[in-house]
Design an enzyme around this catalytic site. Structure first.
Site, mmCIF file in Angstrom:
data_model
loop_
_atom_site.group_PDB
_atom_site.id
_atom_site.type_symbol
_atom_site.label_atom_id
_atom_site.label_comp_id
_atom_site.label_asym_id
_atom_site.label_seq_id
_atom_site.Cartn_x
_atom_site.Cartn_y
_atom_site.Cartn_z
ATOM 1 N N ASP A 1 -10.230 -4.587 -4.867
ATOM 2 C CA ASP A 1 -9.457 -3.809 -3.896
ATOM 3 C C ASP A 1 -10.141 -2.467 -3.714
ATOM 4 O O ASP A 1 -10.137 -1.628 -4.618
ATOM 5 C CB ASP A 1 -8.021 -3.630 -4.402
ATOM 6 C CG ASP A 1 -7.110 -2.951 -3.386
ATOM 7 O OD1 ASP A 1 -7.618 -2.237 -2.513
ATOM 8 O OD2 ASP A 1 -5.884 -3.139 -3.480
ATOM 9 N N SER B 1 0.831 -1.205 0.000
ATOM 10 C CA SER B 1 0.000 0.000 0.000
ATOM 11 C C SER B 1 0.866 1.256 0.000
ATOM 12 O O SER B 1 1.659 1.454 -0.908
ATOM 13 C CB SER B 1 -0.960 -0.044 1.192
ATOM 14 O OG SER B 1 -2.006 0.887 1.058
ATOM 15 N N HIS C 1 -7.387 -5.762 -0.196
ATOM 16 C CA HIS C 1 -6.218 -4.893 -0.207
ATOM 17 C C HIS C 1 -5.017 -5.479 0.536
ATOM 18 O O HIS C 1 -3.947 -4.877 0.517
ATOM 19 C CB HIS C 1 -6.597 -3.537 0.409
ATOM 20 C CG HIS C 1 -5.559 -2.473 0.255
ATOM 21 N ND1 HIS C 1 -5.077 -2.067 -0.978
ATOM 22 C CD2 HIS C 1 -4.886 -1.734 1.180
ATOM 23 C CE1 HIS C 1 -4.174 -1.117 -0.809
ATOM 24 N NE2 HIS C 1 -4.034 -0.903 0.496
#
Length: 263
Positions: free
Chosen positions: A216, A94, A244
């Site tokens: 996601d 991320s 995610h």
């Protein structure tokens, strides 16, 4: 204070090459436990917690230093320099995808490769660019986080994780969010969700792999494809995974994709 102490650095493995795993927002190094053992035979594995996360030293927090992702990237570089590491294979989840990119742009000689899991250079839609959120949506999320940290964590963890058939994953993520000090959580959220690193992508010359998941909610497929298009020579892999956080929900698929990229 050394960077190893500041960032709660842990080292395992016996390999001559190095892999460094960097966690996402609201998480810590423990989130990599399903992935790292597969690499310890052939790599030195470096784990750490960003300042304000996990078991990092909270006294090291400096609002000015960490007002942008560059402050966190500087910490990554300091850890690598202090440990005298060479040609690091950096795996970022991320927001750490962009942190790793910024570090590699500043000190390219330190990095062998970058693996980005669910990257997003900007979360906010702007013109033709689709980041997945309107600015008002992000501002509402940040306001809720400011006013009700535990409520925000309970609401967002299942959305971020996906995989409703495995509620234990969302429960772990919620627990991780709640463990983070609210002041640090609020600050890092603003830096993360209001950042815009689109202009930096073309500067990254390090060998890069982008790992994308279906469904996601934080970094949709169109964002991963945008990152792939903007980073010269990058590779893009659509994982057989949803949500995610595939390193939690589907660590075998993440490990396989990274192995194929590195070996």
């Amino acid at each position: 204070m050394s960077s190893v102490q500041r960032n709660n650095v842990k080292i395992s493995g016996n390999g001559s090459k190095t892999m460094m795993f960097a966690h996402g927002y609201g998480c810590d190094q423990n989130m990599w436990r399903g992935v790292t053992p597969s690499f310890e035979e052939h790599f030195k594995v470096v784990l750490f917690d960003y300042v304000g996360s996990g078991d990092s030293d909270p006294s090291a927090f400096n609002r000015t230093r960490y007002s942008t992702l560059n402050g966190y990237a500087a910490d990554v570089i300091e850890i690598i320099d202090e440990l005298k590491l060479k040609k690091v294979n950096f795996v970022g989840h991320s927001v750490s995808s962009m942190i790793g990119a910024l570090a590699a742009i500043k000190r390219p000689e330190l990095f062998e490769s970058i693996v980005m899991i669910g990257p997003s250079p900007s979360y906010i839609n702007e013109g033709e660019y689709v980041g997945g959120f309107e600015r008002a949506d992000i501002e509402d999320l940040l306001e809720m986080l400011d006013n009700n940290h535990s409520g925000w964590s309970a609401m967002m963890a299942p959305i971020i994780m996906g995989n409703p058939e495995h509620p234990e994953f969302a429960a772990e993520l919620e627990q991780s969010f709640c463990k983070t000090d609210p002041m640090h959580a609020q600050h890092f959220a603003r830096v993360t969700f209001l950042s815009d690193n689109r202009a930096d992508l073309s500067k990254l010359k390090t060998k890069t792999l982008i790992l994308q998941c279906d469904k996601d909610a934080i970094a949709p497929t169109i964002v991963g494809e945008y990152v792939h298009k903007c980073i010269p020579g990058s590779q893009f892999v659509m994982l057989n995974a949803t949500g995610h956080c595939p390193h939690l929900s589907s660590p075998g698929n993440v490990t396989k994709a990274i192995r194929e990229f590195l070996l």
